[in-house]
Scaffold this active site. Structure first.
Site, short mmCIF file in Angstrom:
data_model
loop_
_atom_site.label_atom_id
_atom_site.label_comp_id
_atom_site.label_asym_id
_atom_site.label_seq_id
_atom_site.Cartn_x
_atom_site.Cartn_y
_atom_site.Cartn_z
CG PHE A 64 -0.18 -0.25 2.52
CD1 PHE A 64 0.37 0.82 3.22
CD2 PHE A 64 -0.01 -1.54 3.01
CE1 PHE A 64 1.07 0.60 4.39
CE2 PHE A 64 0.70 -1.76 4.19
CZ PHE A 64 1.25 -0.69 4.88
CG PHE B 80 3.92 5.77 0.18
CD1 PHE B 80 3.91 5.56 -1.20
CD2 PHE B 80 3.30 6.90 0.71
CE1 PHE B 80 3.32 6.49 -2.04
CE2 PHE B 80 2.70 7.82 -0.15
CZ PHE B 80 2.70 7.61 -1.52
CU1 CUA Z 1 4.72 1.35 -3.95
CU2 CUA Z 1 6.39 2.36 -5.26
#
Ligand code: CUA
Length: 155
Positions: free
Chosen positions: A74, A76
């Site tokens: 996802f 981050f």
């Molecule tokens: Cu997740 Cu680049």
């Protein structure tokens, strides 16, 4: 006058070449199905975080030194953030995304695939060598792309 005619011909050749390139690109993309080359299952990307087994990402032992790793990628990060297996373990990765396209790469292995929202991408690797393996996102996914990583510890 002659120059103008040649210019026109070259322009047309250039445009034609570009059109051909775009057509070939599209044909290629659709022939590939615009999908990761791994075996795929579908999932509702809106409900990833509440759909088992992705509601509780992690390792599940399925055999002697064999594990299923259910993971989410996802913005981050990856979940789970850390996994540990004994050396010689085979891990079957099953990864999906609740938001955008991410990459899933483990350097020094053959694991490298795309993670698309709505799809479960799978791949298997046997970790014979002890060490700390990095899992990286190699598909640009936004501002936090560079920090999107997790680790597998093989001991
Ligand atoms: Cu997740 Cu680049």
């Amino acid at each position: 006058m002659h120059l103008h005619r040649y210019e026109k011909i070259w322009l047309m050749l250039g445009a034609g070449g570009l059109a051909l390139f775009i057509v070939l690109l599209c044909v290629n993309a659709f022939a590939m199905g615009m999908a990761p080359p791994s075996n795929m299952e579908m999932i509702d990307p809106e409900k990833v975080m509440e759909t088992p087994p992705f509601d509780k990402p992690g390792l599940k032992q399925v055999g002697d030194k064999e594990y299923d790793a259910y993971m989410t990628a996802f913005a981050f990060g990856f979940s789970p953030t850390k996994m540990e297996v004994p050396a010689g373990s085979t891990i079957n990765f099953h990864v999906t995304s609740p938001d955008v396209v991410h990459g899933f790469q483990i350097p020094e292995t053959n694991i490298n695939f795309m993670v698309l929202p709505g799809h479960i991408s799978s791949a298997t690797h046997t970790f014979d060598k002890p060490g700390e393996y990095l899992i990286l996102c190699n598909e640009y996914c936004g501002a936090g792309h560079q920090v999107m990583a997790t680790t597998i510890i093989v001991k």
